[in-house]
Design a protein around this motif. Structure first.
Motif, PDB file in Angstrom:
ATOM      1  N   TYR A 246       0.732  -1.129   0.047  1.00  0.00           N
ATOM      2  CA  TYR A 246       0.099  -0.010   0.059  1.00  0.00           C
ATOM      3  C   TYR A 246       0.891   1.172   0.111  1.00  0.00           C
ATOM      4  O   TYR A 246       0.279   2.258  -0.560  1.00  0.00           O
ATOM      5  N   PRO A 247       1.934   1.353   0.701  1.00  0.00           N
ATOM      6  CA  PRO A 247       2.828   2.539   0.412  1.00  0.00           C
ATOM      7  C   PRO A 247       3.157   2.897  -0.867  1.00  0.00           C
ATOM      8  O   PRO A 247       2.941   4.033  -1.347  1.00  0.00           O
ATOM      9  N   VAL A 248       3.454   1.912  -1.673  1.00  0.00           N
ATOM     10  CA  VAL A 248       3.800   2.251  -3.159  1.00  0.00           C
ATOM     11  C   VAL A 248       2.582   2.447  -4.012  1.00  0.00           C
ATOM     12  O   VAL A 248       2.452   3.539  -4.845  1.00  0.00           O
ATOM     13  N   THR A 249       1.422   1.432  -3.811  1.00  0.00           N
ATOM     14  CA  THR A 249       0.208   1.622  -4.714  1.00  0.00           C
ATOM     15  C   THR A 249      -0.400   3.099  -4.250  1.00  0.00           C
ATOM     16  O   THR A 249      -0.970   3.876  -5.240  1.00  0.00           O
ATOM     17  N   GLU A 250      -0.291   3.721  -3.068  1.00  0.00           N
ATOM     18  CA  GLU A 250      -0.863   5.045  -2.550  1.00  0.00           C
ATOM     19  C   GLU A 250      -0.289   6.255  -3.440  1.00  0.00           C
ATOM     20  O   GLU A 250      -0.993   6.961  -3.867  1.00  0.00           O
ATOM     21  N   GLY A 251       0.972   6.252  -3.395  1.00  0.00           N
ATOM     22  CA  GLY A 251       1.695   7.134  -3.760  1.00  0.00           C
ATOM     23  C   GLY A 251       1.538   7.072  -5.595  1.00  0.00           C
ATOM     24  O   GLY A 251       1.463   8.073  -6.067  1.00  0.00           O
ATOM     25  N   LEU A 252       1.370   5.960  -5.977  1.00  0.00           N
ATOM     26  CA  LEU A 252       1.496   5.895  -7.619  1.00  0.00           C
ATOM     27  C   LEU A 252       0.090   6.287  -8.126  1.00  0.00           C
ATOM     28  O   LEU A 252      -0.467   7.094  -8.763  1.00  0.00           O
ATOM     29  N   ILE A 253      -1.304   5.897  -7.323  1.00  0.00           N
ATOM     30  CA  ILE A 253      -2.406   6.328  -7.509  1.00  0.00           C
ATOM     31  C   ILE A 253      -2.689   7.783  -7.221  1.00  0.00           C
ATOM     32  O   ILE A 253      -3.541   8.399  -8.197  1.00  0.00           O
ATOM     33  N   VAL A 254      -2.073   8.391  -6.278  1.00  0.00           N
ATOM     34  CA  VAL A 254      -2.219   9.723  -6.134  1.00  0.00           C
ATOM     35  C   VAL A 254      -1.737  10.548  -7.303  1.00  0.00           C
ATOM     36  O   VAL A 254      -2.274  11.604  -7.734  1.00  0.00           O
ATOM     37  N   HIS A 263      -8.720   8.393   0.832  1.00  0.00           N
ATOM     38  CA  HIS A 263      -9.719   7.461  -0.005  1.00  0.00           C
ATOM     39  C   HIS A 263      -8.955   6.258  -0.377  1.00  0.00           C
ATOM     40  O   HIS A 263      -9.642   4.994  -0.372  1.00  0.00           O
ATOM     41  N   ILE A 264      -7.843   6.317  -0.835  1.00  0.00           N
ATOM     42  CA  ILE A 264      -6.922   5.235  -1.424  1.00  0.00           C
ATOM     43  C   ILE A 264      -6.818   4.393  -0.223  1.00  0.00           C
ATOM     44  O   ILE A 264      -6.719   3.190  -0.151  1.00  0.00           O
ATOM     45  N   SER A 265      -6.497   4.778   0.975  1.00  0.00           N
ATOM     46  CA  SER A 265      -6.168   4.223   2.334  1.00  0.00           C
ATOM     47  C   SER A 265      -7.388   3.405   2.897  1.00  0.00           C
ATOM     48  O   SER A 265      -6.921   2.089   2.975  1.00  0.00           O
ATOM     49  N   PHE A 266      -8.583   4.085   2.428  1.00  0.00           N
ATOM     50  CA  PHE A 266      -9.542   3.360   3.078  1.00  0.00           C
ATOM     51  C   PHE A 266     -10.055   2.078   1.998  1.00  0.00           C
ATOM     52  O   PHE A 266     -10.234   1.044   2.294  1.00  0.00           O
ATOM     53  N   PHE A 267      -9.688   2.333   0.637  1.00  0.00           N
ATOM     54  CA  PHE A 267      -9.827   1.262  -0.349  1.00  0.00           C
ATOM     55  C   PHE A 267      -8.860   0.030   0.079  1.00  0.00           C
ATOM     56  O   PHE A 267      -9.343  -0.981  -0.015  1.00  0.00           O
ATOM     57  N   ASN A 268      -7.630   0.369   0.310  1.00  0.00           N
ATOM     58  CA  ASN A 268      -6.621  -0.546   0.688  1.00  0.00           C
ATOM     59  C   ASN A 268      -7.129  -1.472   1.880  1.00  0.00           C
ATOM     60  O   ASN A 268      -6.873  -2.567   2.027  1.00  0.00           O
ATOM     61  N   TYR A 269      -7.480  -0.738   2.777  1.00  0.00           N
ATOM     62  CA  TYR A 269      -7.811  -1.226   4.265  1.00  0.00           C
ATOM     63  C   TYR A 269      -9.124  -2.044   4.087  1.00  0.00           C
ATOM     64  O   TYR A 269      -9.106  -3.104   4.652  1.00  0.00           O
ATOM     65  N   PHE A 270     -10.036  -1.750   3.247  1.00  0.00           N
ATOM     66  CA  PHE A 270     -11.242  -2.457   3.105  1.00  0.00           C
ATOM     67  C   PHE A 270     -10.994  -3.702   2.323  1.00  0.00           C
ATOM     68  O   PHE A 270     -11.536  -4.846   2.583  1.00  0.00           O
ATOM     69  N   CYS A 271     -10.338  -3.562   1.308  1.00  0.00           N
ATOM     70  CA  CYS A 271     -10.248  -4.762   0.454  1.00  0.00           C
ATOM     71  C   CYS A 271      -9.028  -5.609   0.658  1.00  0.00           C
ATOM     72  O   CYS A 271      -9.206  -6.917   0.374  1.00  0.00           O
ATOM     73  N   PHE A 272      -8.083  -5.152   1.255  1.00  0.00           N
ATOM     74  CA  PHE A 272      -6.763  -6.225   1.583  1.00  0.00           C
ATOM     75  C   PHE A 272      -6.691  -6.488   2.954  1.00  0.00           C
ATOM     76  O   PHE A 272      -5.965  -7.266   3.082  1.00  0.00           O
ATOM     77  N   ILE A 273      -7.332  -5.944   3.853  1.00  0.00           N
ATOM     78  CA  ILE A 273      -7.531  -6.248   5.185  1.00  0.00           C
ATOM     79  C   ILE A 273      -8.711  -6.742   5.885  1.00  0.00           C
ATOM     80  O   ILE A 273      -8.807  -7.690   6.269  1.00  0.00           O
ATOM     81  N   LEU A 274      -9.841  -5.850   5.511  1.00  0.00           N
ATOM     82  CA  LEU A 274     -11.177  -6.466   5.970  1.00  0.00           C
ATOM     83  C   LEU A 274     -11.601  -7.617   5.142  1.00  0.00           C
ATOM     84  O   LEU A 274     -12.173  -8.681   5.718  1.00  0.00           O
TER      85      LEU A 274
END
Length: 317
Positions: A246-254, A263-274
């Motif tokens: 997520y540190p890499v993907t957040e930077g690239l998507i931003v 919003h990207i942090s919540f997407f990563n949190y929901f899809c890959f953790i929850l």
């Protein structure tokens, strides 16, 4: 002029508040449903001795408890962050410790469950000897101690902070314990080694079970079911690996898409953790016919206790 300058701020504040409410309304009900389902499964397995004499069900119960703890503490941290709750590091540290340890534990459990299925299919006559109940508990203890390595290192470095860990309020997030680039590099390296080891175990067990299933001339159902289970372990491991990026993907998507980082942090949190934890009991619990039948019996038993006059009414009729 004053109206034109304050209106965008009010609009941004309102949009942010709506976004926070929507996130809470998405996460909280899903966690409530997950928790009710987990309680039913744990009650079913705890009330029947046969499940505690089988290493497979013991490992599955351990995975349920680990995922429940992981979700409980991550949801608490999520709610604290969304509502702006700040606390001292001495209170925040244990929450982050348990959340991180249970998160690290998930890939190890997946690899262990894959190995158990491999032994059951490829060495059925030695399965009871190798996967004894007492050995299973020792393996669980070893998995838990291994998963606590990184959180223990993070927690030990809390004393080096310049702020007062007992009184200074801070936002309780994982980045709080990443105090240096060396520490971050160490965590990334260790996580990569752990994930590579787990991926190798799952891939090798998948190949071995696949070859065993092809050599079987009759009764391929157990091998095929074990094969599907290992595939599901691989899918879950892939989701876990995505959460590490997520540190890499957040930077690239931003940079490329222009989405807000929150919003990207919540997407990563929901899809890959929850989401992987929400799917675990559905994937493994409902696929097991024996457990599914006993769960129905537990529901009927609970409904009878809630309505004790049901049997009496039938008798009167």
């Amino acid at each position: 002029m004053n109206n034109s300058t304050t209106l965008p701020a009010n609009t941004t504040s309102t949009a942010s508040s709506v976004s926070v409410v929507l996130r809470i309304c998405v996460v909280t009900p899903l966690f409530g449903i997950f928790l009710c389902f987990i309680i039913l499964m744990l009650y079913t397995m705890a009330s029947r001795r046969q499940f505690w004499d089988n290493s497979r069900y013991i490992l599955f119960t351990y995975m349920l408890i680990n995922d429940t703890l992981q979700l409980l503490f991550t949801v608490l941290l999520f709610l604290f962050t969304m509502t702006g709750v700040r606390m001292a590091i001495v209170f925040c540290g244990p929450l982050l410790f348990i959340s991180s340890a249970t998160y690290q534990n998930t890939p190890f459990i997946l690899a262990t469950m894959s190995l158990e299925r491999y032994i059951a299919i490829c060495y059925p006559l030695r399965h009871q000897e190798i996967c004894r109940v007492d050995r299973t508990w020792v393996v669980i203890l070893a998995l838990w101690l291994t998963s606590c390595i990184i959180p223990t290192i993070d927690f030990a470095l809390v004393g080096s902070y310049s702020i007062d860990v007992y009184s200074t309020p801070v936002t309780c997030v994982t980045k709080l314990l990443n105090s240096s680039h060396i520490q971050t590099l160490f965590k990334v390296t260790v996580n990569a080694l752990f994930l590579a080891l787990v991926a190798t175990v799952i891939l090798s067990t998948y190949v071995r079970i696949l070859l065993k299933a092809k050599r079987m001339r009759s009764d391929k159902a157990p091998a095929n079911k074990a094969l599907h289970t290992v595939i599901l372990h691989g899918v879950q491991l892939l989701l876990c690996m995505m959460s590490y990026t997520y540190p890499v993907t957040e930077g690239l998507i931003v940079v490329q898409v222009g989405w807000l980082r929150e919003h990207i942090s919540f997407f990563n949190y929901f899809c890959f953790i929850l989401l992987p934890r929400f799917l675990s009991p559905l994937i493994y619990g409902l696929r097991d016919e024996n457990l599914r039948v006993h769960m129905k019996g537990s529901i009927q038993c609970c409904s009878t206790k809630i309505n004790p006059n049901a049997s009496g009414n039938k008798f009167i009729k």
